[in-house]
Design an enzyme around this catalytic site. Sequence first.
Site, mmCIF file in Angstrom:
data_model
loop_
_atom_site.group_PDB
_atom_site.id
_atom_site.type_symbol
_atom_site.label_atom_id
_atom_site.label_comp_id
_atom_site.label_asym_id
_atom_site.label_seq_id
_atom_site.Cartn_x
_atom_site.Cartn_y
_atom_site.Cartn_z
ATOM 1 N N CYS A 121 55.730 78.020 103.549
ATOM 2 C CA CYS A 121 55.199 79.513 103.776
ATOM 3 C C CYS A 121 55.114 79.835 105.354
ATOM 4 O O CYS A 121 54.433 80.829 105.405
ATOM 5 C CB CYS A 121 54.398 79.557 102.776
ATOM 6 S SG CYS A 121 55.296 79.768 101.406
ATOM 7 N N HIS A 262 52.092 86.824 104.748
ATOM 8 C CA HIS A 262 52.646 85.836 103.736
ATOM 9 C C HIS A 262 52.494 86.650 102.509
ATOM 10 O O HIS A 262 51.065 86.537 102.092
ATOM 11 C CB HIS A 262 52.524 84.234 103.785
ATOM 12 C CG HIS A 262 52.860 83.613 102.385
ATOM 13 N ND1 HIS A 262 54.321 83.715 102.172
ATOM 14 C CD2 HIS A 262 52.481 83.296 101.884
ATOM 15 C CE1 HIS A 262 54.788 83.114 101.420
ATOM 16 N NE2 HIS A 262 53.354 82.919 100.980
ATOM 17 N N ASN A 292 57.417 85.915 96.634
ATOM 18 C CA ASN A 292 57.088 84.538 97.071
ATOM 19 C C ASN A 292 58.389 84.517 98.041
ATOM 20 O O ASN A 292 58.457 83.223 96.856
ATOM 21 C CB ASN A 292 55.634 83.633 96.641
ATOM 22 C CG ASN A 292 55.679 82.921 97.513
ATOM 23 O OD1 ASN A 292 56.380 83.420 98.854
ATOM 24 N ND2 ASN A 292 54.655 82.499 97.710
HETATM 25 O O1 UT7 Z 1 53.042 80.822 99.046
HETATM 26 C C1 UT7 Z 1 51.592 79.422 98.879
HETATM 27 C C2 UT7 Z 1 51.684 78.946 97.877
HETATM 28 N N1 UT7 Z 1 51.700 79.258 96.827
HETATM 29 C C3 UT7 Z 1 50.799 80.562 96.267
HETATM 30 O O2 UT7 Z 1 49.933 80.970 97.014
HETATM 31 C C4 UT7 Z 1 50.043 80.778 94.722
HETATM 32 C C5 UT7 Z 1 49.102 80.465 94.245
HETATM 33 N N2 UT7 Z 1 48.875 80.480 93.275
HETATM 34 C C6 UT7 Z 1 49.113 81.585 92.173
HETATM 35 O O3 UT7 Z 1 49.723 82.182 92.638
HETATM 36 C C7 UT7 Z 1 48.611 81.363 90.814
HETATM 37 O O4 UT7 Z 1 48.327 80.513 90.253
HETATM 38 C C8 UT7 Z 1 49.731 81.689 90.008
HETATM 39 C C9 UT7 Z 1 50.985 82.813 90.082
HETATM 40 C C10 UT7 Z 1 51.167 80.472 90.095
HETATM 41 C C11 UT7 Z 1 49.653 80.660 88.620
HETATM 42 O O5 UT7 Z 1 48.765 82.130 87.598
HETATM 43 P P1 UT7 Z 1 47.864 81.782 87.418
HETATM 44 O O6 UT7 Z 1 46.851 82.924 86.974
HETATM 45 O O7 UT7 Z 1 46.904 80.277 87.954
HETATM 46 O O8 UT7 Z 1 48.081 80.571 85.858
HETATM 47 P P2 UT7 Z 1 47.074 79.354 85.056
HETATM 48 O O9 UT7 Z 1 48.503 78.329 86.109
HETATM 49 O O10 UT7 Z 1 46.129 79.408 85.765
HETATM 50 O O11 UT7 Z 1 47.821 79.760 83.888
HETATM 51 C C12 UT7 Z 1 46.526 80.215 82.920
HETATM 52 C C13 UT7 Z 1 47.126 80.376 81.981
HETATM 53 C C14 UT7 Z 1 47.927 78.662 80.922
HETATM 54 O O12 UT7 Z 1 47.253 79.575 80.041
HETATM 55 P P3 UT7 Z 1 46.235 79.377 79.068
HETATM 56 O O13 UT7 Z 1 45.988 77.681 79.421
HETATM 57 O O14 UT7 Z 1 45.169 79.424 79.493
HETATM 58 O O15 UT7 Z 1 45.783 79.174 77.959
HETATM 59 C C15 UT7 Z 1 48.980 78.736 81.746
HETATM 60 O O16 UT7 Z 1 49.916 78.578 80.263
HETATM 61 O O17 UT7 Z 1 48.673 81.482 81.904
HETATM 62 C C16 UT7 Z 1 49.514 80.728 81.399
HETATM 63 N N3 UT7 Z 1 50.334 80.834 82.045
HETATM 64 C C17 UT7 Z 1 51.359 81.376 81.967
HETATM 65 N N4 UT7 Z 1 51.905 83.042 80.601
HETATM 66 C C18 UT7 Z 1 52.675 83.514 80.510
HETATM 67 C C19 UT7 Z 1 51.098 79.994 83.172
HETATM 68 N N5 UT7 Z 1 52.803 80.294 83.594
HETATM 69 C C20 UT7 Z 1 52.222 81.838 82.804
HETATM 70 C C21 UT7 Z 1 53.541 82.738 82.820
HETATM 71 N N6 UT7 Z 1 53.462 83.479 81.590
HETATM 72 N N7 UT7 Z 1 55.146 82.907 83.392
#
Ligand code: UT7
Length: 335
Positions: A121, A262, A292
């Site tokens: 990125c 970004h 993104n």
């Molecule tokens: O471009 C540079 C590189 N990338 C980034 O900058 C990305 C940085 N990270 C993020 O933007 C976020 O971590 C994500 C958007 C990728 C994920 O969001 P999060 O708030 O960190 O979610 P998580 O992975 O911690 O998951 C939280 C909960 C989990 O459920 P439990 O375990 O709390 O019951 C996941 O299973 O949300 C669940 N979950 C979803 N639910 C519905 C994860 N993805 C999804 C989804 N839809 N798409």
Amino acid sequence: MTSESGFPCGVRIAGTGSAVPQKVLTNSDLAEMMDTSDEWIRKRTGIAERRVCTPGKESAFTLQRDSLRRALDDAGMKGSDLDLIIVASVTSEMTCPSNACRVATALDAAPAGAFDLVAACSGFVYAMNLADTLIRSGRHKAIGVVGCDAMSSVLDYSERSVSILFGDAAGAAVLVRDDDPNKGSIYQTIQADGESWPSLFLPRKEEDIPPDSPDVPVEIGKLRMEGRDVYRFAVSKFKDVIEDAMESTGLTVDDISQFICHQSNVRIIESAKEKLGLPDEKVYVNIERYGNSSAGSVGLCLDEIRRDGKLKEGETIMFVAFGGGLTWSSSVWNL
Ligand code: UT7
């Protein structure tokens, strides 16, 4: 820092361009493919839709070529006016040849030098900084810089925590030598720390996956990301990079007309805005429409802002990006 004539020179953005695929993939479309919802994606990322290439019709190469062609048109220049093309991408179709060589041929730029740059990125900002330095060295007069990723080609759409975040896009700029040495990048950083690389990587084979990596159901050849780790890195790095640039240049928020960042996740952008007191009108956000797009995002924002007439000669802007590697980069730029 001299031109061929021996006098110091600066760097001007002569033109910008961008390209996105035609196909729109909405959150509701994703909800039909996996267990997610429009509400969850909007709330956690700020994304409503993203663009994805139609295989056989569009690809990283076509987006890279089209964005640079538009930047050349905007500059009133031809491919043959360029003496170097840098394409920042982690999704170029092949590692050999570089897509930059294919773009150069498609735009009749030979014998301009051409190479791909891999910095995820951060790639577009890395490439802008490098191009600025090469022009100031006196060895190059006009460089085409492209940032592009066709992320849909490396996403496993059965992995909801990764695939909902990304989209495909390209942004390009044509940089040319200018007699005014104050134009161009007046401060820049190009940095990396590989220690945390397993938090965001694209394995080609099973052996590329570190033994202590979480056992996720993602296909080989598709992007793996520890979202929370990358999120924490991005939130702190975003703030640090801007603070470092301000302290090093002695500039304040009032002196910068646009922070072109970004588009990682709207929550990451909002966190930086809040911590640094950046006003809404100075931080462009288009993640709602494109997601993104990795190396594509900063160049795409630059092109949209410029076409909106928001960039004026004499103003100072700042580019900021961070991503896989882990890498990060900034550039304070006088227009
Ligand atoms: O471009 C540079 C590189 N990338 C980034 O900058 C990305 C940085 N990270 C993020 O933007 C976020 O971590 C994500 C958007 C990728 C994920 O969001 P999060 O708030 O960190 O979610 P998580 O992975 O911690 O998951 C939280 C909960 C989990 O459920 P439990 O375990 O709390 O019951 C996941 O299973 O949300 C669940 N979950 C979803 N639910 C519905 C994860 N993805 C999804 C989804 N839809 N798409």
